[in-house]
Scaffold this motif. Structure first.
Motif, PDB file in Angstrom:
ATOM      1  N   ASP A  60      26.936  44.457  35.975  1.00 48.42           N
ATOM      2  CA  ASP A  60      27.091  43.074  36.409  1.00 48.42           C
ATOM      3  C   ASP A  60      28.119  42.420  35.495  1.00 48.42           C
ATOM      4  OD1 ASP A  60      26.673  40.571  37.610  1.00 48.42           O
ATOM      5  OD2 ASP A  60      25.163  40.047  36.118  1.00 48.42           O
ATOM      6  N   ALA A  61      29.256  42.069  36.047  1.00 52.47           N
ATOM      7  CA  ALA A  61      30.312  41.438  35.251  1.00 52.47           C
ATOM      8  C   ALA A  61      31.183  40.600  36.174  1.00 52.47           C
ATOM      9  CB  ALA A  61      31.152  42.503  34.550  1.00 52.47           C
ATOM     10  N   PRO A  62      31.828  39.590  35.610  1.00 57.02           N
ATOM     11  CA  PRO A  62      32.680  38.732  36.442  1.00 57.02           C
ATOM     12  C   PRO A  62      33.934  39.461  36.923  1.00 57.02           C
ATOM     13  CG  PRO A  62      32.937  38.184  34.131  1.00 57.02           C
ATOM     14  CD  PRO A  62      31.829  39.198  34.211  1.00 57.02           C
ATOM     15  N   GLU A  63      34.531  38.928  37.957  1.00 58.89           N
ATOM     16  CA  GLU A  63      35.820  39.433  38.433  1.00 58.89           C
ATOM     17  C   GLU A  63      36.859  39.181  37.342  1.00 58.89           C
ATOM     18  OE1 GLU A  63      36.880  40.900  41.340  1.00 58.89           O
ATOM     19  OE2 GLU A  63      34.779  41.072  41.936  1.00 58.89           O
ATOM     20  N   PRO A  64      37.805  40.105  37.174  1.00 57.71           N
ATOM     21  CA  PRO A  64      38.826  39.881  36.145  1.00 57.71           C
ATOM     22  C   PRO A  64      39.839  38.814  36.555  1.00 57.71           C
ATOM     23  CG  PRO A  64      39.237  41.948  37.287  1.00 57.71           C
ATOM     24  CD  PRO A  64      37.938  41.412  37.817  1.00 57.71           C
ATOM     25  N   ASP A  65      40.316  38.081  35.553  1.00 55.35           N
ATOM     26  CA  ASP A  65      41.438  37.162  35.730  1.00 55.35           C
ATOM     27  C   ASP A  65      42.689  37.963  35.410  1.00 55.35           C
ATOM     28  OD1 ASP A  65      39.769  34.971  36.259  1.00 55.35           O
ATOM     29  OD2 ASP A  65      39.604  34.480  34.134  1.00 55.35           O
TER      30      ASP A  65
END
Length: 172
Positions: A76-81
């Motif tokens: 579970d991790a955010p989408e990369p910028d």
């Protein structure tokens, strides 16, 4: 005014990539070894309870594929910028991207390229530890440093973070 909290900065070199003939450097993909090792990096972070709130990633294909595999290991991790400024960037340029992270972020993962990642770690490291020496001596593909700091992201500049780990994920 709120009290500062300890933040983590993870500075990762992209995983092992291929050099296919006729493929531009920006478009180089990961090798199977790179895919495995990037997944191992995510698994290491997950098993050590480290989860980024923000992921900053170079626009190079190999960096984006590294991010994807790290994220799959985390579960579970955010989408990369994605940042064009991180491709073939100097430590100063990478730091400029980090300096724009919102202060509410407690953990930032940056995935980029040599020699900038190694230069950034040695610039930020305030401690003379084994992890610090390892990062200064060598920074192989998939390697990442875990740094901790109380300094606000916007003020992070040099010698204001401590390296707690230098990890080189390798699998059989």
């Amino acid at each position: 005014m709120s009290k500062p909290f300890t933040k983590r900065l993870l500075i990762m070199r992209h995983a092992k990539s291929a050099w296919p003939p006729g493929v531009a450097d920006l478009d180089r993909p990961l090798l199977p070894r790179g895919v495995r090792e990037a997944s191992l990096a995510g698994t290491w972070l997950h098993s050590n309870g480290i989860r980024p709130d923000v992921i900053l990633c170079s626009t190079a294909t190999r960096a984006q594929q590294t991010c994807a595999k790290v994220r799959s290991g985390l579960g579970d991790a955010p989408e990369p910028d994605l940042h064009d400024a991180l491709y073939a960037a100097s430590a100063v340029r990478m730091l400029a991207v980090i300096n724009h992270v919102l202060e509410t972020a407690r953990c930032v993962l940056l995935v980029a390229h040599m020699p900038g990642v190694q230069e950034l770690v040695t610039r930020l490291a305030s401690n003379d530890s084994e992890a610090s020496a390892d990062a200064a001596f060598r920074y192989p593909t998939s390697a990442f440093a875990v740094l901790e700091t109380l300094t606000p992201w916007a003020e992070l500049d040099g010698r204001d973070a401590e390296i707690t780990h230098f990890v080189v994920p390798r699998g059989g």
